[in-house]
Write an enzyme that holds these catalytic residues in place. Structure first.
Site, PDB file in Angstrom:
ATOM      1  N   LEU A 148       0.829  -1.204   0.000  1.00 52.89           N
ATOM      2  CA  LEU A 148       0.000   0.000   0.000  1.00 52.89           C
ATOM      3  C   LEU A 148       0.869   1.261   0.000  1.00 52.89           C
ATOM      4  O   LEU A 148       2.065   1.206   0.289  1.00 52.89           O
ATOM      5  CB  LEU A 148      -0.929  -0.020   1.217  1.00 52.89           C
ATOM      6  CG  LEU A 148      -1.845  -1.247   1.319  1.00 52.89           C
ATOM      7  CD1 LEU A 148      -2.654  -1.202   2.604  1.00 52.89           C
ATOM      8  CD2 LEU A 148      -2.771  -1.340   0.125  1.00 52.89           C
ATOM      9  N   PRO A 149       0.266   2.424  -0.310  1.00 54.10           N
ATOM     10  CA  PRO A 149       1.086   3.632  -0.497  1.00 54.10           C
ATOM     11  C   PRO A 149       1.761   4.179   0.752  1.00 54.10           C
ATOM     12  O   PRO A 149       2.898   4.653   0.675  1.00 54.10           O
ATOM     13  CB  PRO A 149       0.078   4.654  -1.053  1.00 54.10           C
ATOM     14  CG  PRO A 149      -1.024   3.841  -1.635  1.00 54.10           C
ATOM     15  CD  PRO A 149      -1.117   2.621  -0.766  1.00 54.10           C
ATOM     16  N   THR A 162       6.188   0.497   2.467  1.00 58.77           N
ATOM     17  CA  THR A 162       7.156   1.262   3.241  1.00 58.77           C
ATOM     18  C   THR A 162       6.379   2.211   4.137  1.00 58.77           C
ATOM     19  O   THR A 162       5.721   3.147   3.652  1.00 58.77           O
ATOM     20  CB  THR A 162       8.111   2.047   2.328  1.00 58.77           C
ATOM     21  OG1 THR A 162       8.839   1.119   1.513  1.00 58.77           O
ATOM     22  CG2 THR A 162       9.101   2.863   3.143  1.00 58.77           C
ATOM     23  N   LYS A 171      14.742   0.209   5.619  1.00 53.29           N
ATOM     24  CA  LYS A 171      14.252   0.683   4.322  1.00 53.29           C
ATOM     25  C   LYS A 171      14.282   2.204   4.230  1.00 53.29           C
ATOM     26  O   LYS A 171      14.693   2.774   3.217  1.00 53.29           O
ATOM     27  CB  LYS A 171      12.834   0.164   4.074  1.00 53.29           C
ATOM     28  CG  LYS A 171      12.179   0.715   2.808  1.00 53.29           C
ATOM     29  CD  LYS A 171      12.927   0.321   1.535  1.00 53.29           C
ATOM     30  CE  LYS A 171      12.400   1.061   0.307  1.00 53.29           C
ATOM     31  NZ  LYS A 171      11.028   0.731  -0.035  1.00 53.29           N
ATOM     32  N   LYS A 173       7.321  10.988   0.685  1.00 48.74           N
ATOM     33  CA  LYS A 173       6.746  10.295   1.838  1.00 48.74           C
ATOM     34  C   LYS A 173       7.815   9.550   2.628  1.00 48.74           C
ATOM     35  O   LYS A 173       7.881   9.631   3.863  1.00 48.74           O
ATOM     36  CB  LYS A 173       5.665   9.329   1.350  1.00 48.74           C
ATOM     37  CG  LYS A 173       4.975   8.520   2.442  1.00 48.74           C
ATOM     38  CD  LYS A 173       5.539   7.131   2.602  1.00 48.74           C
ATOM     39  CE  LYS A 173       5.288   6.242   1.413  1.00 48.74           C
ATOM     40  NZ  LYS A 173       5.724   4.839   1.651  1.00 48.74           N
TER      41      LYS A 173
END
Length: 298
Positions: free
Chosen positions: A68-69, A99, A174, A249
């Protein structure tokens, strides 16, 4: 885990779609859901079964994979209105590959544990090309036993598996990686801009830097100057790939982690400002290598 299992895959975007396709190629049965009907249709054309919503997708699944975003989408799906964690059957395995913030990842881990559900946070690196080729790097947080259980599935989608540590550790690794990616992409774009502005051919300069002390992944795999490297977003109008707003983001997540741990990240902070400026100028949907255009002399 058996050679084939029933997987619910939620989130079939630029990364999730190819990942799901590779699982289908490996012989797994997939039930899929995405808010974009065309993404679902593409997976169904490859042999997946469509679900009307995320809850229906996971009800009978042995494994749930989500891509998902952002943090708010994962939190809402699993813990908020979606309450997906309550629909996942006990004993199932959740692979959360988005992430997101380490805090949200740990909250989903905790909720999964109370339900008797195994979980890994397993964000990926390697971009859309790696997703399509099945050569992604998975950066994994969670119990080692759960990683061994998930290994056959992860190896169907990726080439490199790294166990970063306990719950949330995959996300920490990450966001640190993506902060560095942003920094060296901006540095590469800046160096190319300097060279071209002073009369150098961008391909010649790229070849020089690639095998010299300035060499980095952006030069090797993802050159930001149009026409220098085939099959990169820069050579197709910066379409596809990893979006500016997604990089922004991730840089925001890095800055949140830096504040929480009182870490010094001046280049990460500057990178976030530059990507925020680039996005504000209308480039949020372009690939993150389009930062070259922000620096390029008109």
């Amino acid at each position: 885990m058996t050679n084939a299992c029933h997987i619910a895959f939620i989130g079939l975007g630029h990364m999730g779609g190819p990942m799901a396709a590779n699982l289908l190629k490996a012989g797994h049965a997939l039930t899929v859901f995405d808010l974009v009907p065309a993404a679902v249709e593409a997976a169904v054309a490859l042999g997946a079964k469509a679900a009307p919503n995320a809850l229906h997708a996971v009800t009978e699944a042995d494994v749930v994979i989500t891509m998902l975003p952002a943090s708010q989408h994962v939190e809402a799906l699993y813990l908020g209105e979606g309450r997906l964690i309550h629909a996942v059957k006990p004993g199932a395995l959740v692979l959360e590959c988005s992430t997101i913030s380490p805090e949200v990842a740990r909250a989903v881990h905790a909720a999964a544990k109370t339900r008797g559900v195994a979980m890994l946070d397993a964000p990926v690196s390697g971009g859309t090309a790696g997703a399509a080729a099945g050569t992604l790097t998975f950066i994994i947080g969670g119990e080692a036993a759960n990683l061994e259980r998930a290994r056959p599935l992860l190896e169907a989608m990726g080439k490199n598996l790294f166990h970063a540590g306990s719950a949330g550790a995959g996300q920490v690794a990450k966001i640190a990686n993506n902060m560095l990616l942003a920094i060296h992409m901006i540095g590469t774009a800046e160096a190319l801009n300097l060279g071209v502005a002073n009369g150098l051919d961008p391909k010649v300069l790229s070849d020089i830097m690639r095998v010299s002390s300035g060499g980095n992944w952006s030069l090797e795999k993802y050159n930001p100057w149009p026409g220098v490297m085939e099959n990169t977003p820069a050579s197709r109008g910066y379409e596809g790939g990893f979006g500016v707003d997604l990089m922004l983001k991730d840089l925001g997540l890095a800055m949140e982690a830096a504040l929480a741990s009182k870490s010094s990240t001046p280049l990460g902070s500057l990178s976030r400002q530059l990507y925020a400026l680039h996005s504000s100028l209308g480039h949020g949907g372009q690939d993150f290598s389009s930062i070259q255009q922000l620096l390029k002399r008109s």
